[in-house]
Design a protein around this motif. Structure first.
Motif, PDB file in Angstrom:
ATOM      1  N   GLY A 169      12.612  10.126  -6.823  1.00 58.96           N
ATOM      2  CA  GLY A 169      12.465   8.717  -7.165  1.00 58.96           C
ATOM      3  C   GLY A 169      11.392   8.059  -6.338  1.00 58.96           C
ATOM      4  N   GLY A 170      10.815   7.009  -6.869  1.00 63.98           N
ATOM      5  CA  GLY A 170       9.732   6.309  -6.214  1.00 63.98           C
ATOM      6  C   GLY A 170      10.187   5.378  -5.114  1.00 63.98           C
ATOM      7  N   PRO A 171       9.306   4.480  -4.707  1.00 69.04           N
ATOM      8  CA  PRO A 171       9.587   3.601  -3.577  1.00 69.04           C
ATOM      9  C   PRO A 171      10.680   2.568  -3.835  1.00 69.04           C
ATOM     10  CG  PRO A 171       7.484   3.047  -4.578  1.00 69.04           C
ATOM     11  CD  PRO A 171       7.949   4.297  -5.225  1.00 69.04           C
ATOM     12  N   ASP A 172      11.144   2.479  -5.067  1.00 65.09           N
ATOM     13  CA  ASP A 172      12.215   1.535  -5.379  1.00 65.09           C
ATOM     14  C   ASP A 172      13.584   2.193  -5.477  1.00 65.09           C
ATOM     15  OD1 ASP A 172      11.322   2.911  -7.604  1.00 65.09           O
ATOM     16  OD2 ASP A 172      11.823   1.302  -8.999  1.00 65.09           O
ATOM     17  N   VAL A 173      13.662   3.498  -5.184  1.00 60.03           N
ATOM     18  CA  VAL A 173      14.920   4.248  -5.294  1.00 60.03           C
ATOM     19  C   VAL A 173      15.465   4.530  -3.887  1.00 60.03           C
ATOM     20  CG1 VAL A 173      16.005   6.379  -6.085  1.00 60.03           C
ATOM     21  CG2 VAL A 173      14.218   5.302  -7.468  1.00 60.03           C
ATOM     22  N   GLU A 197       0.834  -1.209   0.000  1.00 58.77           N
ATOM     23  CA  GLU A 197       0.000   0.000   0.000  1.00 58.77           C
ATOM     24  C   GLU A 197       0.865   1.254   0.000  1.00 58.77           C
ATOM     25  OE1 GLU A 197      -3.950  -1.655   2.301  1.00 58.77           O
ATOM     26  OE2 GLU A 197      -2.199  -1.089   3.501  1.00 58.77           O
ATOM     27  N   VAL A 198       1.956   1.227   0.745  1.00 55.68           N
ATOM     28  CA  VAL A 198       2.874   2.371   0.777  1.00 55.68           C
ATOM     29  C   VAL A 198       3.416   2.639  -0.630  1.00 55.68           C
ATOM     30  CG1 VAL A 198       5.124   3.169   1.612  1.00 55.68           C
ATOM     31  CG2 VAL A 198       3.488   2.155   3.202  1.00 55.68           C
ATOM     32  N   ALA A 199       3.751   1.606  -1.361  1.00 58.34           N
ATOM     33  CA  ALA A 199       4.344   1.743  -2.689  1.00 58.34           C
ATOM     34  C   ALA A 199       3.412   2.418  -3.679  1.00 58.34           C
ATOM     35  CB  ALA A 199       4.768   0.379  -3.212  1.00 58.34           C
ATOM     36  N   VAL A 200       2.105   2.294  -3.506  1.00 54.68           N
ATOM     37  CA  VAL A 200       1.156   2.842  -4.486  1.00 54.68           C
ATOM     38  C   VAL A 200       0.255   3.939  -3.928  1.00 54.68           C
ATOM     39  CG1 VAL A 200       1.140   0.716  -5.822  1.00 54.68           C
ATOM     40  CG2 VAL A 200      -0.574   1.036  -4.046  1.00 54.68           C
ATOM     41  N   SER A 201       0.428   4.296  -2.673  1.00 57.24           N
ATOM     42  CA  SER A 201      -0.459   5.256  -2.025  1.00 57.24           C
ATOM     43  C   SER A 201      -0.373   6.646  -2.642  1.00 57.24           C
ATOM     44  CB  SER A 201      -0.122   5.363  -0.534  1.00 57.24           C
ATOM     45  OG  SER A 201      -0.926   6.356   0.061  1.00 57.24           O
ATOM     46  N   GLY A 202      -1.524   7.235  -2.890  1.00 52.39           N
ATOM     47  CA  GLY A 202      -1.590   8.603  -3.393  1.00 52.39           C
ATOM     48  C   GLY A 202      -1.328   9.651  -2.326  1.00 52.39           C
ATOM     49  N   MET A 203      -1.258   9.241  -1.051  1.00 53.37           N
ATOM     50  CA  MET A 203      -1.015  10.210   0.017  1.00 53.37           C
ATOM     51  C   MET A 203       0.476  10.418   0.269  1.00 53.37           C
ATOM     52  SD  MET A 203      -1.993   8.409   3.565  1.00 53.37           S
ATOM     53  CE  MET A 203      -0.874   7.300   4.356  1.00 53.37           C
ATOM     54  N   ILE A 204       1.320   9.703  -0.509  1.00 49.39           N
ATOM     55  CA  ILE A 204       2.762   9.824  -0.338  1.00 49.39           C
ATOM     56  C   ILE A 204       3.367  10.494  -1.557  1.00 49.39           C
ATOM     57  CG2 ILE A 204       4.940   8.589  -0.005  1.00 49.39           C
ATOM     58  CD1 ILE A 204       3.283   6.347   1.331  1.00 49.39           C
ATOM     59  N   GLU A 205       4.114  11.558  -1.310  1.00 52.50           N
ATOM     60  CA  GLU A 205       4.849  12.239  -2.375  1.00 52.50           C
ATOM     61  C   GLU A 205       6.292  11.758  -2.315  1.00 52.50           C
ATOM     62  OE1 GLU A 205       6.402  16.695  -3.531  1.00 52.50           O
ATOM     63  OE2 GLU A 205       4.694  16.511  -2.190  1.00 52.50           O
ATOM     64  N   TRP A 206       6.683  11.009  -3.334  1.00 55.23           N
ATOM     65  CA  TRP A 206       8.042  10.482  -3.418  1.00 55.23           C
ATOM     66  C   TRP A 206       8.891  11.468  -4.202  1.00 55.23           C
ATOM     67  CZ3 TRP A 206       9.378   6.053  -0.907  1.00 55.23           C
ATOM     68  CH2 TRP A 206       8.344   5.229  -0.454  1.00 55.23           C
ATOM     69  N   ARG A 207       9.816  12.127  -3.563  1.00 61.04           N
ATOM     70  CA  ARG A 207      10.697  13.091  -4.238  1.00 61.04           C
ATOM     71  C   ARG A 207      12.025  12.427  -4.561  1.00 61.04           C
ATOM     72  NH1 ARG A 207       9.703  18.567  -0.628  1.00 61.04           N
ATOM     73  NH2 ARG A 207       7.459  18.688  -1.034  1.00 61.04           N
TER      74      ARG A 207
END
Length: 71
Positions: free
Chosen positions: A63-67, A51-61
């Motif tokens: 790079g995404g959750p895999d960076v 859920e963390v990886a795809v959540s719209g409430m998280i702004e990944w600056r």
């Protein structure tokens, strides 16, 4: 909580990413597991890593959750 209350900042030279929830820095994450744990401590008890990886409430600056390494 605001529309995007969670910000995960770009990785630093050591591979850590600061995590901010509703304006408060919760710590330095070194993996998506760490981000998930910070969110659990912030009150999202049932959130999963998926859920963390795809959540719209998280702004990944930076790079995404895999960076997790600085460019």
């Amino acid at each position: 909580m605001s529309a995007v209350p969670v910000v995960v900042y770009p990785p630093d030279d050591a591979g850590g990413r600061r995590v901010r929830v509703d304006g408060e820095i919760l710590g330095m994450a070194r993996s998506i597991r760490d981000v998930t744990e910070f969110l659990r401590r912030a009150g999202l008890d049932d959130i999963t890593e998926d859920e963390v990886a795809v959540s719209g409430m998280i702004e990944w600056r930076g790079g995404g959750p895999d960076v997790w390494q600085a460019p």
